[in-house]
Design a protein around this motif. Structure first.
Motif, PDB file in Angstrom:
ATOM      1  N   LEU A   6     -23.393   2.206  43.017  1.00  0.00           N
ATOM      2  CA  LEU A   6     -22.814   0.865  43.156  1.00  0.00           C
ATOM      3  C   LEU A   6     -21.539   0.903  43.998  1.00  0.00           C
ATOM      4  CD1 LEU A   6     -23.314  -0.534  39.535  1.00  0.00           C
ATOM      5  CD2 LEU A   6     -24.605  -1.101  41.600  1.00  0.00           C
ATOM      6  N   TYR A   7     -20.739   1.969  43.832  1.00  0.00           N
ATOM      7  CA  TYR A   7     -19.512   2.071  44.634  1.00  0.00           C
ATOM      8  C   TYR A   7     -19.855   2.223  46.118  1.00  0.00           C
ATOM      9  CZ  TYR A   7     -15.122   3.704  46.566  1.00  0.00           C
ATOM     10  OH  TYR A   7     -13.997   3.834  47.338  1.00  0.00           O
ATOM     11  N   CYS A   8     -20.845   3.063  46.424  1.00  0.00           N
ATOM     12  CA  CYS A   8     -21.248   3.245  47.826  1.00  0.00           C
ATOM     13  C   CYS A   8     -21.772   1.940  48.418  1.00  0.00           C
ATOM     14  CB  CYS A   8     -22.308   4.336  47.932  1.00  0.00           C
ATOM     15  SG  CYS A   8     -21.678   6.005  47.609  1.00  0.00           S
ATOM     16  N   GLY A  56     -13.044   1.049  39.958  1.00  0.00           N
ATOM     17  CA  GLY A  56     -12.631   0.313  38.781  1.00  0.00           C
ATOM     18  C   GLY A  56     -12.096  -1.073  39.077  1.00  0.00           C
ATOM     19  N   SER A  57     -11.982  -1.441  40.363  1.00  0.00           N
ATOM     20  CA  SER A  57     -11.483  -2.771  40.704  1.00  0.00           C
ATOM     21  C   SER A  57     -12.473  -3.838  40.243  1.00  0.00           C
ATOM     22  CB  SER A  57     -11.266  -2.899  42.223  1.00  0.00           C
ATOM     23  OG  SER A  57     -10.298  -1.975  42.663  1.00  0.00           O
ATOM     24  N   ALA A  58     -11.927  -4.973  39.816  1.00  0.00           N
ATOM     25  CA  ALA A  58     -12.779  -6.072  39.352  1.00  0.00           C
ATOM     26  C   ALA A  58     -13.489  -6.711  40.544  1.00  0.00           C
ATOM     27  CB  ALA A  58     -11.944  -7.112  38.618  1.00  0.00           C
ATOM     28  N   ILE A  59     -14.753  -7.058  40.351  1.00  0.00           N
ATOM     29  CA  ILE A  59     -15.537  -7.743  41.370  1.00  0.00           C
ATOM     30  C   ILE A  59     -15.607  -9.221  41.011  1.00  0.00           C
ATOM     31  CG2 ILE A  59     -17.812  -7.944  42.441  1.00  0.00           C
ATOM     32  CD1 ILE A  59     -16.330  -5.466  43.274  1.00  0.00           C
ATOM     33  N   ILE A 179      -5.307  -3.099  42.545  1.00  0.00           N
ATOM     34  CA  ILE A 179      -5.200  -2.355  43.789  1.00  0.00           C
ATOM     35  C   ILE A 179      -4.518  -1.032  43.487  1.00  0.00           C
ATOM     36  CG2 ILE A 179      -4.300  -2.348  46.151  1.00  0.00           C
ATOM     37  CD1 ILE A 179      -4.266  -5.370  46.069  1.00  0.00           C
ATOM     38  N   ARG A 180      -5.256   0.069  43.681  1.00  0.00           N
ATOM     39  CA  ARG A 180      -4.754   1.392  43.322  1.00  0.00           C
ATOM     40  C   ARG A 180      -4.276   1.433  41.865  1.00  0.00           C
ATOM     41  NH1 ARG A 180      -3.854   5.468  47.163  1.00  0.00           N
ATOM     42  NH2 ARG A 180      -5.227   5.038  48.947  1.00  0.00           N
TER      43      ARG A 180
END
Length: 213
Positions: A6-8, A56-59, A179-180
């Motif tokens: 999913l990250y890719c 881990g950032s929210a989508i 962010i980070r």
């Protein structure tokens, strides 16, 4: 493994959103909003870098950028509604050929869309570089009696000391993002030509939280 896949996929969409932005700015801005990217307009100098999205950032709410066109009154499975039998396909009439029209995605928005954006003045109370990055600066802003954290990619153009006390313009109703690993609640407005970048500020003194209209 699922997380890596999913990250890719999300990182690939980030790069695609930058490549297609010059010809489809409206749709690509929507895609970048879904990916919770801070800048609506991509930084083309770092577009080729892999791994810019923070794990881990929210989508944001996912919705189809290009909805499927369904003819009005067409049955989804071809079943005759009266007797449940498969309806015989109707003989299609030959349609007159029409010239192909140009794409309509010109990036323009209506006044109702614009009214959804809340722009306010904010005063920078604290500023510090985000450790391990060259571009990010973590700010604490006063939005008229409310303090918020805000992360922005301006560290290559401003020092932390020069930002404190400055009145800027921010998008106040932007969904919070990570962010980070740092929470960012808003987005500041800036203009740049690829080499220089300048924050947008009001022409004169205004208290924090003043509505831009």
């Amino acid at each position: 493994r699922l997380g890596a896949v999913l990250y890719c996929a999300a990182e690939t969409l980030r790069i695609v959103s930058g490549m297609l932005y010059p010809v489809m700015p409206g749709k690509m801005a929507e895609l970048r909003t879904i990916l919770s990217l801070q800048e609506q307009e991509p930084d083309f100098t770092t577009l080729h870098d892999w791994g810019r999205l923070t794990p881990g950032s929210a989508i944001g709410a996912v919705q189809g950028l290009f909805p499927r066109i369904v003819e009005k009154g067409a049955e989804s499975d071809g079943t005759d509604a009266k007797n449940g039998a498969k309806a015989k396909p109707k003989k299609q009439e030959r349609k007159k050929e029409t010239p192909m029209s140009e794409p309509t995605d010109d990036g323009l928005i209506g006044i109702d869309d614009f009214r959804k954006t809340v722009l306010k003045t904010a005063r920078i109370l604290e500023a510090e570089r985000v450790e391990g990055t060259d571009k990010l600066m973590r700010l604490t802003i006063d939005l008229g009696g409310e303090q918020r954290p805000l992360v922005a990619g301006i560290a290559q153009h401003y020092t932390a000391e020069s930002l404190i006390g400055k009145t800027i313009i921010v998008v106040a109703n932007l969904k919070p993002a990570k962010i980070r690993g740092l929470e960012s609640r808003g987005m500041l407005l800036a203009a740049g030509d690829g080499t220089a970048l300048r924050l947008l500020t009001p022409d004169g003194d205004l208290p924090p939280g003043s509505r831009i209209s």
